[in-house]
Design an enzyme around this catalytic site. Structure first.
Site, PDB file in Angstrom:
ATOM      1  N   HIS A 180       0.237   4.816   7.063  1.00  0.00           N
ATOM      2  CA  HIS A 180       0.904   5.371   5.877  1.00  0.00           C
ATOM      3  C   HIS A 180       1.381   6.808   6.057  1.00  0.00           C
ATOM      4  CE1 HIS A 180      -2.000   2.252   4.556  1.00  0.00           C
ATOM      5  NE2 HIS A 180      -0.920   1.812   3.948  1.00  0.00           N
ATOM      6  N   SER A 222       0.801  -1.224   0.000  1.00  0.00           N
ATOM      7  CA  SER A 222       0.000   0.000   0.000  1.00  0.00           C
ATOM      8  C   SER A 222       0.832   1.272   0.000  1.00  0.00           C
ATOM      9  CB  SER A 222      -0.932  -0.002   1.218  1.00  0.00           C
ATOM     10  OG  SER A 222      -0.184  -0.175   2.405  1.00  0.00           O
ATOM     11  N   ASP A 246      -2.464   8.270   7.858  1.00  0.00           N
ATOM     12  CA  ASP A 246      -3.399   7.433   8.599  1.00  0.00           C
ATOM     13  C   ASP A 246      -2.617   6.516   9.532  1.00  0.00           C
ATOM     14  OD1 ASP A 246      -2.366   5.390   7.046  1.00  0.00           O
ATOM     15  OD2 ASP A 246      -4.168   5.125   5.835  1.00  0.00           O
TER      16      ASP A 246
END
Ligand SMILES: *[C@@H]1O[C@H](CO)[C@@H](O)[C@H](O)[C@H]1NC(C)=O
Ligand SMILES: *[C@@H]1O[C@H](CO)[C@@H](O)[C@H](O)[C@H]1NC(C)=O
Length: 360
Positions: A328, A33, A325
């Site tokens: 990340h 991600s 978040d």
């Protein structure tokens, strides 16, 4: 003199206006991600998704794209540096009207997928992702279609000058002591050694398909993510997770050295995310951060109890947060990492930085 001026202008246009701005033919991206640009939008069952607000609030058009960020991620900044558009998600290229059109592969493809790991099965928690094994298999299809389209020597020429960026491993580290049982029966050292040797196998497969220039991203001290601090009463980093990341980076660096001595024409640039991110955390104001513990977007303690969902709150100034978040980095942090990987000093990016590797 008039002629000289015209000549200078022409040279200027050639140098800065034309294809000269493009430093490599293509960028192929593998990972999780941290560099996903929308593959998971196409995975129906996946819970590792980011194609909803407030993700993307600082992205051009303020739209969520599937990036786990308020804006661009490191893959976008790498593409910008080399003068290319961001490599599009593979799963977007094999569906829809332009299906399997090899000309859409020419400037690179992204296989990165949130939740992915070096080991299959890191995505159990998220139900579905493209693990590295799948990413490499998809790349082999792209390779085959480029060979069909261009012929094998032209395809080889294109790919050998292209960048292969690999940012993966965090989900494997989280999985060691997580619920997925990946770590069962293995010591931390055995576990990271197996991560590095599995990755070596995949890099050799990519090499077999003409990959030569690898941008290799080390793991950060991911025990300092808001999700990990939130598990500690005094909001400290998880020592166990950081130790595993550190050990893995050691194993990765040793593997890369041995790979290069075995396959002479491979080059790589390793980025030491670990020490750079540690600097951010220890001396935040030197890097323009005021908040390096809490996430910008989320709810509850450190904004890490609830992920960045449409119901969550987000901070007004993203530039001063390290984390977007609970897992990340912000766009601001991703940009600093990539700038440093591209042009940084040998303490952070070695044996050469990305710009030097391109020139080799
Ligand atoms: C493939 O895509 C390119 C642009 O992306 C387009 O110009 C070309 O016509 C397409 N070819 C086919 C066979 O659809
Ligand atoms: C919090 O983290 C510190 C430093 O890693 C550790 O010494 C302490 O035991 C942790 N506390 C809890 C409740 O996990």
């Amino acid at each position: 003199m008039g002629l000289d001026l015209v000549l200078v202008l022409c040279l200027f246009v050639l140098r800065f206006g034309g294809l000269e701005g493009q430093m490599v033919p293509a960028v192929f991206v593998f990972g999780d991600s941290l560099v996903d640009v929308g593959n998971n939008n196409h995975l129906k069952l996946s819970l590792a998704k980011a194609n909803f607000r407030h993700n993307g609030i600082d992205f051009p058009g303020k739209k969520p794209t599937g990036r786990f960020s308020n804006g661009k991620n490191a893959a976008d900044f790498l593409a910008e540096k080399v003068g290319l558009p961001p490599s599009p998600p593979y799963l977007s290229l094999i569906s829809g009207s332009n299906k399997n059109n090899a000309s859409s592969f020419l400037t690179g493809v992204s296989f990165a997928s949130g939740g992915a790991g070096i080991f299959d099965g890191t995505d159990q928690l998220y139900r579905q992702s493209l693990p590295l094994s799948k990413q490499v298999e998809y790349y082999s299809k792209v390779h085959d279609s480029l060979v069909k389209q261009l012929g094998s020597s032209a395809a080889q020429n294109l790919l050998r000058k292209s960048l292969f960026a690999v940012a993966i491993g965090s989900n494997d580290v989280f999985g060691y002591s997580g619920s997925s049982d990946l770590g069962k029966g293995r010591t931390p050292q055995q576990y990271v050694d197996q991560m590095a040797s599995s990755l070596e196998g995949y890099l050799k497969r990519l090499y077999g398909y003409d990959a030569r220039k690898f941008v290799m991203v080390g793991l950060g001290p991911i025990g300092c993510c808001p999700s990990q601090r939130n598990k500690n009463k005094t909001e400290e980093c998880s020592d166990e997770t950081n130790r595993l990341s550190f050990l893995y980076n050691q194993a990765l660096m040793a593997m890369l050295r041995s790979l290069q001595s075995e396959l002479k024409d491979v080059s790589y640039s390793y980025y030491d995310t670990y020490s750079v991110m540690q600097n951010f955390i220890q001396k935040p104001t030197s890097y323009g951060f005021t908040e390096v513990k809490a996430a910008c977007c989320g709810l509850g303690n450190l904004n890490a109890k609830v992920a960045c969902l449409p119901i969550s709150k987000y901070c007004p100034s993203r530039r001063d947060h390290l984390f977007w978040d609970l897992y990340h980095p912000t766009e601001a942090a991703a940009r600093m990492f990539l700038d440093d990987a591209f042009d940084g000093p040998p303490q952070h990016t070695f044996p050469v930085n990305v710009r030097q590797m391109i020139a080799q």
